[in-house]
Design a protein around this motif. Structure first.
Motif, PDB file in Angstrom:
ATOM      1  N   SER A 213       3.346 -74.616  17.431  1.00 46.87           N
ATOM      2  CA  SER A 213       3.874 -73.618  18.355  1.00 46.87           C
ATOM      3  C   SER A 213       4.848 -74.314  19.307  1.00 46.87           C
ATOM      4  N   ALA A 214       6.048 -73.763  19.454  1.00 46.36           N
ATOM      5  CA  ALA A 214       7.067 -74.421  20.255  1.00 46.36           C
ATOM      6  C   ALA A 214       7.725 -73.440  21.213  1.00 46.36           C
ATOM      7  N   VAL A 215       7.876 -73.873  22.461  1.00 47.83           N
ATOM      8  CA  VAL A 215       8.653 -73.119  23.440  1.00 47.83           C
ATOM      9  C   VAL A 215       9.982 -73.847  23.588  1.00 47.83           C
ATOM     10  N   LYS A 232      11.931 -68.326  37.315  1.00 44.30           N
ATOM     11  CA  LYS A 232      12.151 -67.511  36.116  1.00 44.30           C
ATOM     12  C   LYS A 232      11.822 -68.279  34.840  1.00 44.30           C
ATOM     13  N   VAL A 233      12.210 -69.560  34.779  1.00 42.04           N
ATOM     14  CA  VAL A 233      11.939 -70.339  33.573  1.00 42.04           C
ATOM     15  C   VAL A 233      10.444 -70.599  33.439  1.00 42.04           C
ATOM     16  N   TRP A 234       9.806 -71.024  34.536  1.00 47.15           N
ATOM     17  CA  TRP A 234       8.381 -71.329  34.461  1.00 47.15           C
ATOM     18  C   TRP A 234       7.557 -70.088  34.132  1.00 47.15           C
ATOM     19  N   ARG A 235       7.905 -68.941  34.709  1.00 50.65           N
ATOM     20  CA  ARG A 235       7.166 -67.718  34.414  1.00 50.65           C
ATOM     21  C   ARG A 235       7.391 -67.286  32.965  1.00 50.65           C
ATOM     22  N   SER A 236       8.605 -67.507  32.468  1.00 51.03           N
ATOM     23  CA  SER A 236       8.873 -67.184  31.061  1.00 51.03           C
ATOM     24  C   SER A 236       7.973 -68.005  30.153  1.00 51.03           C
ATOM     25  N   ASN A 240       4.438 -66.397  28.309  1.00 48.30           N
ATOM     26  CA  ASN A 240       4.746 -66.069  26.915  1.00 48.30           C
ATOM     27  C   ASN A 240       4.595 -67.221  25.923  1.00 48.30           C
ATOM     28  N   HIS A 241       4.021 -68.357  26.340  1.00 45.77           N
ATOM     29  CA  HIS A 241       3.996 -69.531  25.473  1.00 45.77           C
ATOM     30  C   HIS A 241       3.217 -69.311  24.176  1.00 45.77           C
ATOM     31  N   SER A 242       2.325 -68.335  24.167  1.00 45.58           N
ATOM     32  CA  SER A 242       1.555 -68.063  22.946  1.00 45.58           C
ATOM     33  C   SER A 242       2.061 -66.832  22.193  1.00 45.58           C
ATOM     34  N   ASN A 243       3.145 -66.260  22.679  1.00 42.83           N
ATOM     35  CA  ASN A 243       3.690 -65.035  22.089  1.00 42.83           C
ATOM     36  C   ASN A 243       4.803 -65.399  21.098  1.00 42.83           C
ATOM     37  N   ILE A 244       4.405 -65.774  19.873  1.00 48.44           N
ATOM     38  CA  ILE A 244       5.380 -66.189  18.860  1.00 48.44           C
ATOM     39  C   ILE A 244       6.383 -65.058  18.605  1.00 48.44           C
ATOM     40  N   GLY A 245       7.673 -65.413  18.635  1.00 46.88           N
ATOM     41  CA  GLY A 245       8.722 -64.431  18.438  1.00 46.88           C
ATOM     42  C   GLY A 245       9.344 -63.955  19.728  1.00 46.88           C
ATOM     43  N   PHE A 246       8.724 -64.301  20.866  1.00 47.27           N
ATOM     44  CA  PHE A 246       9.290 -63.877  22.155  1.00 47.27           C
ATOM     45  C   PHE A 246      10.599 -64.618  22.425  1.00 47.27           C
ATOM     46  N   GLU A 247      11.557 -63.916  23.003  1.00 46.98           N
ATOM     47  CA  GLU A 247      12.808 -64.554  23.428  1.00 46.98           C
ATOM     48  C   GLU A 247      13.402 -63.768  24.580  1.00 46.98           C
ATOM     49  N   ASN A 248      13.824 -64.488  25.603  1.00 43.95           N
ATOM     50  CA  ASN A 248      14.617 -63.876  26.671  1.00 43.95           C
ATOM     51  C   ASN A 248      15.795 -64.804  26.951  1.00 43.95           C
TER      52      ASN A 248
END
Length: 292
Positions: A213-215, A232-236, A240-248
């Protein structure tokens, strides 16, 4: 509550070469214990003992690697840092000669300036290569301190991912261990320093071949946040670190083949940057390294 708090306190151990860091950790652990035990006054508290010591954790307890690597007093006398004079060798061997179910750390983001000490580290850790930074031996050491299958987490300087000194750490150490998650935190605002960082998670066991799993980072913090934890970066990352497919606009969360982390350099660019890099490398007939 008291017995549970005492048992919990007994499970926490740590070491730092800086005596002030150890004193602060001892104080905060004591406060946490008193709070968990429901004790409101120090006069009502039992004797509190913490498993903390002043020591260089790279040089004690190395017998757990089935190697006789303890530095001799004569060798230690050559090291110029006066903090070595404050070490408690017996306590350090006890704490660092034990394996743990969970190991966490934040190694220094520096190169060792003392030549004698630098050579000593290099003699003891296969991850040390060329003008290595301390991330190399410390990362190797963290996994050594874990029981078989033990969990490891570390926030480290990310220079080893692309610079030559990190090749041995990647190819000779991490390649043979279970790497579960890699997080690019270089774009996050961390007060007090500007060193780009990453967080590594893994287990002290042979790799299973499971994806990592990679952020992946896309862009850094647009401005200095009033509260670092609300950046904003830390909250992202944290949300979402375990939400595979997430992107902002700041990060991409992906599942990556383990083979991508078996050789340097590592590419943690999000937003499709890693895919573009892989495509270019796959189609290139020649590389700059072949010409330079």
């Amino acid at each position: 509550a008291l017995s549970n708090a005492l048992r919990s306190l007994e499970q926490v151990a740590g070491a730092d070469i800086n005596p002030y860091a150890v004193a602060i950790a001892r104080f905060r652990l004591t406060l946490a214990f008193l709070n968990a035990a429901g004790i409101l006054k120090l006069a009502a508290a039992p004797e509190v003992r913490t498993n903390l010591c002043v020591a260089d954790s790279l040089l004690f307890g190395l017998e757990i690697m089935d190697l006789s690597m303890k530095a001799t007093p004569e060798a230690r006398a050559d090291w110029k840092n006066p903090l070595f004079l404050l070490e408690d060798a017996d306590e350090a061997d006890r704490i660092l000669g034990t394996r743990y179910h969970a190991v966490v750390g934040n190694p220094p983001y520096i190169v060792v300036s003392d030549k004698a000490l630098r050579a000593t580290y290099k003699d003891k850790y296969v991850a040390c290569h060329r003008e290595y930074q301390l991330v190399a031996p410390f990362t190797e050491r963290f996994f050594q301190l874990g029981v078989k299958g033990g969990f490891v987490g570390a926030i480290v300087g990310n220079g080893f991912m692309k610079r030559e000194f990190g090749s041995k750490l990647i190819e000779n150490v991490l390649k043979n261990l279970e790497l579960t998650k890699v997080v690019d935190t270089s774009g996050a605002y961390i007060p007090g320093h500007g060193t780009p960082t990453a967080i590594l998670f893994g287990r002290n066991q042979m790799p299973s071949g499971a994806p990592v799993s990679a952020v992946l980072g896309i862009r850094g913090e647009p401005s200095t946040p009033d509260e670092p934890g609300a950046g904003k970066v830390w909250r992202s990352i944290s949300d979402n670190h375990s939400n595979i497919g997430f992107e902002n606009e700041y990060v991409t969360v992906a599942s990556m083949p383990r083979e991508r982390f078996n050789a340097p350099p590592w590419s943690l660019g999000g937003g499709g940057a890693s895919e573009v890099k892989s495509t270019l490398e796959a189609r290139a007939k020649q590389r700059l390294a072949d010409l330079s």
